[in-house]
Design an enzyme around this catalytic site. Structure first.
Site, PDB file in Angstrom:
ATOM      1  N   ASP A  30      27.903   2.398  26.020  1.00  0.00           N
ATOM      2  CA  ASP A  30      26.775   1.666  26.778  1.00  0.00           C
ATOM      3  C   ASP A  30      26.661   0.655  27.807  1.00  0.00           C
ATOM      4  O   ASP A  30      25.842  -0.097  27.722  1.00  0.00           O
ATOM      5  CB  ASP A  30      27.061   0.521  25.253  1.00  0.00           C
ATOM      6  CG  ASP A  30      27.915  -0.949  25.822  1.00  0.00           C
ATOM      7  OD1 ASP A  30      28.752  -0.148  26.942  1.00  0.00           O
ATOM      8  OD2 ASP A  30      27.763  -1.508  25.214  1.00  0.00           O
ATOM      9  N   ILE A 216      23.957 -13.832  16.999  1.00  0.00           N
ATOM     10  CA  ILE A 216      23.664 -15.481  17.604  1.00  0.00           C
ATOM     11  C   ILE A 216      21.423 -15.079  18.389  1.00  0.00           C
ATOM     12  O   ILE A 216      20.973 -16.134  17.234  1.00  0.00           O
ATOM     13  CB  ILE A 216      23.671 -16.235  18.862  1.00  0.00           C
ATOM     14  CG1 ILE A 216      25.809 -16.086  18.011  1.00  0.00           C
ATOM     15  CG2 ILE A 216      23.621 -17.486  18.975  1.00  0.00           C
ATOM     16  CD1 ILE A 216      26.306 -16.335  18.879  1.00  0.00           C
TER      17      ILE A 216
END
Length: 377
Positions: A30, A216
């Site tokens: 990533d 979140i």
């Protein structure tokens, strides 16, 4: 470089290789999305030898997430991604912010390791480097590099400040109950998020949209509101009726100069494209086109395998599904299906003799004659 992730990932690969030596292991980095960063963004102002000899530079992380949500944001904006400027905020226990210009990462908050950037659940985020020798002078045991890595990666961030939890839900509950340490942890977290997002308005010279994603970012309307309340100078107007738990998409008013989107990330989709050797198509996920006239036969067939791996059918019928692939790529596709879809029955029709090696039962027809061969896998 990533002590909270890489050791576990490497151990998992080794363990599966030992138990299942014939499987195909695929590593999707990533950091790859951030390879488009210019040198001015990825270099550190340290002696050149640290870069030339040890490759000390910014690598970033969460790239598959930033890549996916920036593409989805372009779709919501109704613009080609090449014409967009987007700030993506992957906000979970790990946090990173990325400036995406024309679909390419031009800067990101995580650095040489995922420890850099924004304050996180147990990580410090950015620090004054002089803190390390300062603390070593007072706590000699901190002279051990592994001890420093442990404290800064696992005992800091929300946990270190609150002395209670690394979970934002616990921090908010403590703050609301009057816990001063939880309140400070929350305020620090919001402050660091706000600063990085504001900074990237300067990097991009303006932005069309901000995207919140990950645990979140997707689920805490309170954190989003707190961050955005300090960015109204940029013309951001949040619609409180949209900025609620469970809402996906635009959370701003019609008059907002900068759009703010909540977009659930789909790193698995990007990784499947990489595994099927068409990761470069991830940037076009939102594009509507007559793809049968755009993609080659081999690309279309590999994309079909991606679809199968997403939907996980009980039965998978493959009619000349690898006719445009070389045998090595064909083997990779079938190995992925075998590994990731163990409960699927696969029926293949084709002229290639190589197909027989991927099946338990084969029916061979030649000039009206047929034979059935069964073999143990």
């Amino acid at each position: 470089l990533a002590p909270l992730h890489n050791p576990g990932a490497a151990s998992g690969i080794r363990a599966f290789k030992e138990l299942l030596p014939d499987i195909t292991s695929v590593a999707v980095f990533d950091t790859a999305f951030h390879t488009s960063m210019p040198e001015v963004a990825y270099r550190y102002p340290v002696p050149n030898r640290y870069y030339t000899d040890y490759q000390v530079r910014k690598y970033g992380a969460h790239g598959t997430s930033h890549q996916y949500v920036s593409q989805e944001a372009a779709k919501l904006l109704g613009k080609p991604i090449e014409e967009t400027k987007i700030i993506t905020a992957h906000v979970g226990n790990g946090v990173s912010i990325t400036a995406v210009d024309g679909g390419k990462s031009v800067d990101t908050s995580m650095g040489l390791t995922p420890l850099g950037g924004v304050m996180m659940g147990t990580r410090t985020g950015d620090l004054d480097p002089a803190i390390i020798p300062f603390v070593i002078d007072r706590e000699p045991e901190m002279a051990d590099a592994e001890r420093i890595r442990h404290v800064f990666n696992k005992e800091s961030g929300l946990l270190g400040i609150s002395e209670k939890s690394s979970d934002m839900r616990d921090i908010i509950a403590g703050k609301n109950a009057g816990d001063e340490k939880c309140a400070l942890a929350y305020d620090l977290y919001v402050d660091r998020l706000r600063k990085y997002i504001a900074q990237y308005f300067g990097v991009l010279n303006g932005a069309d949209a901000i995207v919140f994603t990950a645990g979140i970012g997707e689920n805490s309307a309170e954190v989003r509101a707190s961050v955005l309340d300090g960015l109204t100078w940029f013309g951001i107007e949040v619609d409180p009726e949209k900025n609620v738990f469970g809402h996906v998409g635009d959370i701003t008013t019609a008059e907002s100069a900068v759009k703010v989107f909540v977009i659930p990330t789909d790193e698995e989709l990007v990784m499947l494209l990489e595994q099927c050797r068409i990761g470069y198509l991830a940037k076009d996920l939102y594009v509507e086109a007559d793809w049968s006239h755009v993609l080659s036969g081999g690309e279309q067939q590999r994309l079909a395998f991606v679809r199968a791996l997403i939907y996980q059918p009980s039965w998978l019928f493959l009619d000349e599904a690898t006719s445009a692939l070389d045998e090595e790529t064909e083997a990779v596709m079938y190995k992925l299906v075998e590994t990731l879809m163990p409960d699927t029955t696969i029926v293949s029709i084709g002229h290639r003799s190589s197909l027989s090696s991927f099946h338990q039962i084969g029916l061979f027809i030649d000039k009206g004659q047929h034979s059935v061969i069964e073999r143990a896998l």
